[in-house]
Design a protein around this motif. Structure first.
Motif, PDB file in Angstrom:
ATOM      1  N   GLN A   7       1.197  -0.996  -0.089  1.00 45.60           N
ATOM      2  CA  GLN A   7       0.679  -0.405  -0.116  1.00 45.60           C
ATOM      3  C   GLN A   7       0.910   1.275   0.437  1.00 45.60           C
ATOM      4  O   GLN A   7       1.986   1.192   0.357  1.00 45.60           O
ATOM      5  CB  GLN A   7      -0.560  -0.205   0.504  1.00 45.60           C
ATOM      6  CG  GLN A   7      -2.048  -0.913   1.412  1.00 45.60           C
ATOM      7  CD  GLN A   7      -2.867  -0.755   2.419  1.00 45.60           C
ATOM      8  OE1 GLN A   7      -2.989  -1.377   3.364  1.00 45.60           O
ATOM      9  NE2 GLN A   7      -3.799   0.423   2.805  1.00 45.60           N
ATOM     10  N   THR A  27      -6.417  -5.917 -10.940  1.00 49.34           N
ATOM     11  CA  THR A  27      -5.425  -5.732 -10.309  1.00 49.34           C
ATOM     12  C   THR A  27      -5.364  -4.824  -9.025  1.00 49.34           C
ATOM     13  O   THR A  27      -5.776  -5.075  -7.581  1.00 49.34           O
ATOM     14  CB  THR A  27      -4.265  -6.096 -10.423  1.00 49.34           C
ATOM     15  OG1 THR A  27      -3.981  -5.468 -11.924  1.00 49.34           O
ATOM     16  CG2 THR A  27      -3.843  -7.147 -11.636  1.00 49.34           C
ATOM     17  N   ASN A  28      -4.015  -4.216  -9.153  1.00 49.11           N
ATOM     18  CA  ASN A  28      -4.368  -2.939  -8.124  1.00 49.11           C
ATOM     19  C   ASN A  28      -5.440  -2.197  -8.364  1.00 49.11           C
ATOM     20  O   ASN A  28      -6.753  -2.146  -9.208  1.00 49.11           O
ATOM     21  CB  ASN A  28      -2.958  -2.313  -8.844  1.00 49.11           C
ATOM     22  CG  ASN A  28      -1.535  -2.799  -9.312  1.00 49.11           C
ATOM     23  OD1 ASN A  28      -1.496  -2.984  -8.604  1.00 49.11           O
ATOM     24  ND2 ASN A  28      -1.537  -1.914  -9.882  1.00 49.11           N
ATOM     25  N   SER A  29      -6.053  -1.443  -7.454  1.00 44.61           N
ATOM     26  CA  SER A  29      -6.799  -0.984  -6.756  1.00 44.61           C
ATOM     27  C   SER A  29      -6.757   0.635  -6.469  1.00 44.61           C
ATOM     28  O   SER A  29      -5.617   0.697  -5.478  1.00 44.61           O
ATOM     29  CB  SER A  29      -7.558  -1.910  -5.436  1.00 44.61           C
ATOM     30  OG  SER A  29      -8.990  -0.524  -5.496  1.00 44.61           O
ATOM     31  N   THR A  30      -7.194   2.017  -6.416  1.00 40.80           N
ATOM     32  CA  THR A  30      -7.294   3.279  -6.161  1.00 40.80           C
ATOM     33  C   THR A  30      -8.904   2.913  -4.668  1.00 40.80           C
ATOM     34  O   THR A  30     -10.024   3.013  -5.526  1.00 40.80           O
ATOM     35  CB  THR A  30      -7.548   3.922  -6.780  1.00 40.80           C
ATOM     36  OG1 THR A  30      -5.867   3.598  -7.596  1.00 40.80           O
ATOM     37  CG2 THR A  30      -7.061   5.180  -6.402  1.00 40.80           C
ATOM     38  N   TRP A  63      -3.625   3.346  -2.608  1.00 37.06           N
ATOM     39  CA  TRP A  63      -3.069   2.779  -3.921  1.00 37.06           C
ATOM     40  C   TRP A  63      -2.815   1.259  -3.376  1.00 37.06           C
ATOM     41  O   TRP A  63      -2.502   1.265  -2.119  1.00 37.06           O
ATOM     42  CB  TRP A  63      -1.886   3.661  -4.867  1.00 37.06           C
ATOM     43  CG  TRP A  63      -1.400   2.426  -6.006  1.00 37.06           C
ATOM     44  CD1 TRP A  63      -2.120   2.345  -7.317  1.00 37.06           C
ATOM     45  CD2 TRP A  63      -0.550   1.288  -5.899  1.00 37.06           C
ATOM     46  NE1 TRP A  63      -1.634   1.584  -7.692  1.00 37.06           N
ATOM     47  CE2 TRP A  63      -0.429   0.411  -6.985  1.00 37.06           C
ATOM     48  CE3 TRP A  63       0.223   1.409  -4.771  1.00 37.06           C
ATOM     49  CZ2 TRP A  63       0.579  -0.256  -7.101  1.00 37.06           C
ATOM     50  CZ3 TRP A  63       1.469   0.647  -5.353  1.00 37.06           C
ATOM     51  CH2 TRP A  63       1.551  -0.642  -6.204  1.00 37.06           C
ATOM     52  N   CYS A  64      -3.838   0.015  -4.358  1.00 39.42           N
ATOM     53  CA  CYS A  64      -2.961  -1.040  -3.077  1.00 39.42           C
ATOM     54  C   CYS A  64      -2.648  -1.606  -4.165  1.00 39.42           C
ATOM     55  O   CYS A  64      -3.176  -2.082  -5.394  1.00 39.42           O
ATOM     56  CB  CYS A  64      -4.256  -1.593  -2.488  1.00 39.42           C
ATOM     57  SG  CYS A  64      -3.979  -2.952  -2.368  1.00 39.42           S
ATOM     58  N   ASP A  65      -1.567  -3.003  -4.103  1.00 40.96           N
ATOM     59  CA  ASP A  65      -0.553  -4.159  -5.190  1.00 40.96           C
ATOM     60  C   ASP A  65      -1.451  -5.149  -4.090  1.00 40.96           C
ATOM     61  O   ASP A  65      -0.652  -5.264  -2.786  1.00 40.96           O
ATOM     62  CB  ASP A  65       0.312  -3.755  -5.546  1.00 40.96           C
ATOM     63  CG  ASP A  65       1.154  -4.615  -6.412  1.00 40.96           C
ATOM     64  OD1 ASP A  65       1.654  -4.678  -6.933  1.00 40.96           O
ATOM     65  OD2 ASP A  65       0.227  -5.829  -7.337  1.00 40.96           O
ATOM     66  N   ARG A  79     -10.859  -0.893  -9.080  1.00 43.10           N
ATOM     67  CA  ARG A  79     -10.361  -2.096  -9.268  1.00 43.10           C
ATOM     68  C   ARG A  79     -10.421  -2.293 -11.125  1.00 43.10           C
ATOM     69  O   ARG A  79     -10.683  -3.414 -11.908  1.00 43.10           O
ATOM     70  CB  ARG A  79     -10.241  -2.813  -8.688  1.00 43.10           C
ATOM     71  CG  ARG A  79      -9.122  -4.178  -8.684  1.00 43.10           C
ATOM     72  CD  ARG A  79      -9.287  -5.242  -7.565  1.00 43.10           C
ATOM     73  NE  ARG A  79      -8.503  -6.748  -8.185  1.00 43.10           N
ATOM     74  CZ  ARG A  79      -8.505  -7.972  -7.497  1.00 43.10           C
ATOM     75  NH1 ARG A  79      -9.493  -7.547  -7.317  1.00 43.10           N
ATOM     76  NH2 ARG A  79      -7.218  -8.434  -7.614  1.00 43.10           N
ATOM     77  N   CYS A 100      -5.591  -1.810   2.921  1.00 39.56           N
ATOM     78  CA  CYS A 100      -5.930  -3.398   1.730  1.00 39.56           C
ATOM     79  C   CYS A 100      -6.243  -4.916   1.730  1.00 39.56           C
ATOM     80  O   CYS A 100      -4.614  -4.636   2.789  1.00 39.56           O
ATOM     81  CB  CYS A 100      -5.200  -2.294   0.391  1.00 39.56           C
ATOM     82  SG  CYS A 100      -5.836  -3.817  -0.680  1.00 39.56           S
ATOM     83  N   SER A 132      -0.034 -10.988  -5.896  1.00 40.67           N
ATOM     84  CA  SER A 132      -0.064 -11.816  -6.960  1.00 40.67           C
ATOM     85  C   SER A 132      -1.505 -13.383  -7.078  1.00 40.67           C
ATOM     86  O   SER A 132      -1.133 -13.795  -6.395  1.00 40.67           O
ATOM     87  CB  SER A 132       0.790 -12.037  -7.936  1.00 40.67           C
ATOM     88  OG  SER A 132       1.318 -12.142  -8.704  1.00 40.67           O
TER      89      SER A 132
END
Lengths: 113, 111
Positions: free
Chosen positions: A6, A73-76, A22-24, A69, A92, A27
């Motif tokens: 994050q 994948t990534n999200s805001t 932001w969040c990754d 999203r 997140c 995988s």
């Protein structure tokens, strides 16, 4: 294996300002969650996604909060006009298939003054 | 006992003592998760118990679940300073893929 990432880790805003988190996720995890954790309380779910679709956003204050999203994948998570009551840590988390174990990021600590 | 509208509870014990934290939940669930959260970190799952298990052990941790009284407990045997953290119970309320967290217990282990 990298965990949930994050950014930023901290944010300080004045009331009325906007901010994005932001969040990754891990995988391969198809389910992504955003939680709000006020000080000295447990995390409270705001919204969650399965791939790019919103599954539940009923607890998201829709007039000021939004989450996307787009590619699954990534999200805001965005707050349009922050209020002092939004002061909290935003967490997140992700899981595979809505599975049993949910993995959390370190969170973004937001202070609105 | 955590849950409800009360804020985070605090519990302080000496190193080497045993401790039990309780959790009462309102929504029907067949699974209770226990998470620990260290300062500046996100919660991390430490033990999970299902309704058909009644008791689950993992190292010095022991979890119980009583679905009839809608309560769960987490015990730590011979607590160590590194067990200092906030402990949350969480239920799979509203569907298996979302968690509802209790208010948490701040556990402090004194050397």
């Amino acid at each position: 294996e990298a965990g949930v990432t994050q950014s930023p880790r901290y944010a300080v805003l004045q009331e009325g300002q906007a901010v994005s988190f932001w969040c990754d996720p891990i995988s391969g995890h198809d389910t992504l969650y955003w939680y709000q954790q006020p000080r000295d309380q447990g995390p409270q779910l705001l919204v969650y996604f399965r791939d790019e679709a919103v599954i539940d956003n009923s607890q998201l204050p829709s007039d000021r909060f939004s989450a996307v999203r787009p590619k699954g994948t990534n999200s805001t998570l965005k707050i349009q006009s922050a209020k002092q009551g939004d002061t909290a840590t935003y967490l997140c988390a992700s899981s595979f298939g809505g599975g049993t174990e949910v993995f959390f990021g370190k969170g973004t600590r937001l202070t609105v003054v | 006992s955590q849950w409800g509208e009360e804020n985070l509870q605090a519990l302080s014990i000496q190193e080497g003592e045993d401790v039990t934290m309780n959790c009462s939940y309102k929504t029907y669930t067949t699974v209770v998760h226990w998470y620990r959260q260290d300062s500046g970190r996100g919660p991390a799952l430490i033990i999970l118990i299902r309704s058909n298990e009644r008791e689950k052990r993992s190292g010095r941790l022991r979890a119980t679940l009583d679905t009839s009284s809608q309560s769960s407990s987490l015990s730590i045997t011979a607590a160590q300073c590194e067990d200092t953290a906030v402990y949350f119970c969480a239920t799979e309320g509203g569907g298996a893929d979302r968690l509802t967290f209790g208010k948490g217990t701040q556990l402090i282990i004194q050397p």
